[in-house]
Design an enzyme around this catalytic site. Structure first.
Site, short mmCIF file in Angstrom:
data_model
loop_
_atom_site.label_atom_id
_atom_site.label_comp_id
_atom_site.label_asym_id
_atom_site.label_seq_id
_atom_site.Cartn_x
_atom_site.Cartn_y
_atom_site.Cartn_z
N LYS A 1 -59.21 80.75 -69.85
CA LYS A 1 -58.54 79.45 -70.08
C LYS A 1 -58.62 79.08 -71.55
O LYS A 1 -57.65 78.63 -72.16
CB LYS A 1 -59.26 78.34 -69.28
CG LYS A 1 -58.65 78.05 -67.94
CD LYS A 1 -59.27 76.77 -67.38
CE LYS A 1 -59.19 76.77 -65.88
NZ LYS A 1 -60.10 75.81 -65.28
N PHE B 1 -56.64 58.26 -63.80
CA PHE B 1 -55.66 58.01 -62.73
C PHE B 1 -54.42 58.87 -62.90
O PHE B 1 -53.38 58.58 -62.31
CB PHE B 1 -55.27 56.53 -62.71
CG PHE B 1 -56.44 55.60 -62.54
CD1 PHE B 1 -56.94 55.36 -61.27
CD2 PHE B 1 -57.06 55.00 -63.62
CE1 PHE B 1 -58.04 54.52 -61.09
CE2 PHE B 1 -58.15 54.17 -63.46
CZ PHE B 1 -58.64 53.92 -62.19
N LYS C 1 -61.50 54.22 -58.62
CA LYS C 1 -60.71 55.44 -58.56
C LYS C 1 -60.50 55.91 -57.12
O LYS C 1 -59.38 56.16 -56.68
CB LYS C 1 -61.42 56.54 -59.37
CG LYS C 1 -60.88 57.93 -59.17
CD LYS C 1 -59.41 58.01 -59.57
CE LYS C 1 -58.76 59.26 -59.04
NZ LYS C 1 -58.63 60.29 -59.99
N GLY D 1 -50.56 66.32 -50.26
CA GLY D 1 -51.46 67.45 -50.47
C GLY D 1 -51.99 67.36 -51.87
O GLY D 1 -52.06 66.28 -52.45
N CYS E 1 -56.20 66.16 -55.11
CA CYS E 1 -56.88 64.86 -55.15
C CYS E 1 -56.90 64.12 -53.82
O CYS E 1 -57.95 63.96 -53.21
CB CYS E 1 -56.24 63.97 -56.21
SG CYS E 1 -56.57 64.56 -57.86
N LYS F 1 -58.86 65.63 -50.55
CA LYS F 1 -60.32 65.78 -50.67
C LYS F 1 -60.98 64.44 -51.01
O LYS F 1 -62.11 64.18 -50.63
CB LYS F 1 -60.70 66.87 -51.67
CG LYS F 1 -60.29 66.63 -53.11
CD LYS F 1 -61.47 66.39 -54.03
CE LYS F 1 -60.98 66.25 -55.45
NZ LYS F 1 -61.76 65.42 -56.31
C1 UDX Z 1 -52.84 61.46 -57.27
C2 UDX Z 1 -52.78 60.00 -57.75
O1 UDX Z 1 -51.43 59.53 -57.70
C3 UDX Z 1 -53.33 59.87 -59.14
O2 UDX Z 1 -53.33 58.52 -59.55
C4 UDX Z 1 -54.74 60.43 -59.14
O3 UDX Z 1 -55.29 60.38 -60.43
C5 UDX Z 1 -54.75 61.87 -58.64
O4 UDX Z 1 -54.16 61.92 -57.36
P1 UDX Z 1 -51.35 63.64 -57.72
O5 UDX Z 1 -52.28 64.37 -56.82
O6 UDX Z 1 -50.94 64.26 -59.01
O7 UDX Z 1 -51.96 62.22 -58.12
O8 UDX Z 1 -50.02 63.39 -56.91
P2 UDX Z 1 -49.21 62.16 -56.29
O9 UDX Z 1 -48.00 61.93 -57.09
O10 UDX Z 1 -50.09 61.01 -56.02
O11 UDX Z 1 -48.74 62.79 -54.90
C6 UDX Z 1 -49.71 63.21 -53.95
C7 UDX Z 1 -49.05 63.79 -52.71
O12 UDX Z 1 -48.42 62.77 -51.96
C8 UDX Z 1 -47.96 64.83 -52.99
O13 UDX Z 1 -48.12 65.91 -52.08
C9 UDX Z 1 -46.67 64.08 -52.72
O14 UDX Z 1 -45.63 64.93 -52.30
C10 UDX Z 1 -47.10 63.14 -51.61
N1 UDX Z 1 -46.29 61.92 -51.51
C11 UDX Z 1 -46.23 61.03 -52.56
C12 UDX Z 1 -45.57 61.65 -50.35
O15 UDX Z 1 -45.61 62.43 -49.39
N2 UDX Z 1 -44.84 60.49 -50.28
C13 UDX Z 1 -44.78 59.60 -51.29
O16 UDX Z 1 -44.09 58.58 -51.14
C14 UDX Z 1 -45.50 59.89 -52.46
#
Ligand code: UDX
Length: 453
Positions: free
Chosen positions: A36, A154, A212, A265, A268, A271
């Site tokens: 990395k 976040f 968080k 999924g 974040c 888990k």
């Molecule tokens: C998330 C939080 O949004 C972020 O603030 C935190 O710091 C880390 O976790 P992330 O895992 O990058 O971020 O993705 P996010 O955009 O939150 O989406 C998470 C999952 O939810 C994805 O699989 C997405 O497809 C799903 N999702 C999101 C839905 O199924 N429906 C929605 O309306 C929004």
């Protein structure tokens, strides 16, 4: 200008290091993974994150950013140390695995000979920061002059640079709210953002940790709420996308994060809600979070429902069916396949006897590593050759913009199942396709001249 070390160069750490340099600080990114580090030093981001490579390259060239595996170098150099390593789910348990966070503290602390500030960014169970603060003071030569605060992150994948440089808020938890060097350090590091009026919330340590995890629990709950409505819509013949638009107009509810589909999924949300339940149990507050188990259940049921829907679409058995899967990443604009509903569904369908062709614009390499038995292809058209059914499982623009004529003469059966409700059903039915979305009524294709009876 502050001299900063960032421990961990994954999605969070690499972004934070590059963005802190972008704010004008001198930054060293530290990791134990030599491959990395080599990539980052060469200006290459080891994962897909729009815009990050430019920030990385610009700051390497400006001499504000470097990478190293040496904790000694970091300890000698930095005034503020950020912890940005991962806290994955423990194998076979709901709790978070803090091995990496503990390792950073245990390796760094003995090297701290001057007053220093440590700011944790990783998502940790409430109580961790207080425990680490005590530990660091007991093993660091500089002892009580080390201040540890918690400054949760976040950022969303796909918007990581934007979320780091223009956050909705900054949260800093400190041990002593009436005067703490961790607060001063955070104010200095984020001075530019504070000038831009980003809200700054100073809290105690446990509140910062909880902010968080509760934010992620809320987001997961919002998604599972709309997915529960999708289940009811399926039973009642209603359309969850229209329902989401309608309730979303109420400002108290809001339309964002109300997209029903195959669920959440990634590294974040899944888990984090589990670690939150585990921690609440340890604290004797498990009843408060039993609803999160249901949030998790609803989310996992969406995957099974999708498999059932595909089975129905091909006439009741997946044995021998040819299935085109568009999308493998857990969400668009990411190559992350950790706990990806798309890949999970592709795997389940294959296990039921179908042959599955997968295509994703960015996540092919990562998918192949964890699911080597699926067939990987080079385009939507390639994945759909001879398919009985096409599934859209990640809402990449490339798939949103797909038109029926792109697949005309390519597929064996004109059936599409939209796992993210990201297509316009009438576009497909008008071209004679059968359209299924999650939480939406089945829409038959309009018969066209020359179609078999
Ligand atoms: C998330 C939080 O949004 C972020 O603030 C935190 O710091 C880390 O976790 P992330 O895992 O990058 O971020 O993705 P996010 O955009 O939150 O989406 C998470 C999952 O939810 C994805 O699989 C997405 O497809 C799903 N999702 C999101 C839905 O199924 N429906 C929605 O309306 C929004």
């Amino acid at each position: 200008m502050t001299r900063i070390a960032v421990f961990g160069t994954g999605y969070l750490g690499a972004t934070h290091a590059a963005c802190m340099a972008e704010l004008g600080h001198e930054v060293i990114g530290v990791d134990v993974d030599a491959s990395k580090l080599a990539k980052l030093e060469a200006g290459e981001v080891p994962f897909y994150e729009p815009g990050l490579e430019e920030v990385l390259k610009r700051n390497l060239a400006a001499g504000r950013l470097r990478f190293s595996s040496s904790y000694q170098e970091a300890a000698d150099f930095a005034e503020v140390h950020f912890i940005g390593v991962g806290t994955p789910q423990k194998k076979g348990e709901f709790a978070a695995d803090l091995t990496h966070v503990d390792a950073v503290i245990d390796t760094l602390a003995p090297l701290l000979t001057r007053p220093t500030v440590i700011l944790g960014k990783s998502t940790v169970p409430v109580g961790t920061a207080a425990r680490l603060a005590k530990r660091v003071r007991s093993i660091a030569p500089a002892g009580d002059s080390i201040e540890l605060g918690w400054n949760p992150e976040f950022l969303r994948e796909g918007y990581a640079v934007q979320d780091t440089l223009h956050p909705d808020r900054l949260v800093v938890g400190v041990a002593n709210e009436s005067g703490d060097r961790a607060e001063d350090a955070a104010r200095e590091v984020y001075a530019q953002l504070l000038d831009e009026n980003v809200p700054f919330l100073l809290t105690d340590l446990p509140t910062a940790e909880l902010v968080k995890i509760s934010a992620n629990a809320f987001l997961a709950t919002k998604i599972s709420f709309i997915n529960a409505m999708a289940e009811v819509c399926e039973a009642a013949g209603a359309d969850v996308t229209v329902l989401a638009d309608a309730i979303g107009h109420d400002a108290r509810i809001g339309r964002r994060f109300l997209n029903a589909g195959i669920g959440f999924g990634g590294g974040c949300l899944p888990k984090d809600i589990r670690a939150f339940m585990a921690r609440a149990g340890e604290l004797g507050a498990d009843q408060a979070l039993t609803f999160l188990r249901e949030v998790d259940n609803i989310n996992m049921r969406r995957r099974t429902r999708m498999v059932e829907m595909v089975r129905d679409a091909v006439g009741g058995s997946l044995l021998g069916a040819r299935v085109s899967v568009l999308g493998a990443a857990f969400k668009p604009d990411s190559d992350d396949v950790r706990d990806s509903p798309a890949l999970n569904i592709a795997g389940q369908i294959q296990l039921q006897g179908a042959s599955v062709n997968v295509y994703d614009p960015r996540a092919m390499e990562n998918s192949r590593k964890i699911f080597p038995t699926l067939e990987y292809t080079t385009s939507s058209v390639d994945a759909s050759r001879g398919a009985d059914v096409v599934l859209v499982l990640t809402e990449w623009d490339e798939f949103r913009n797909l038109r029926p004529q792109d697949l005309e003469g390519v597929v064996r059966g004109r059936r599409i199942v939209d796992g993210r409700n990201c297509l316009k059903p009438s576009d497909w039915t008008a071209a004679g396709w059968e359209y299924r979305g999650l939480g939406r009524p089945l829409q038959h294709g309009r018969r066209r001249v020359g179609d078999p009876e």
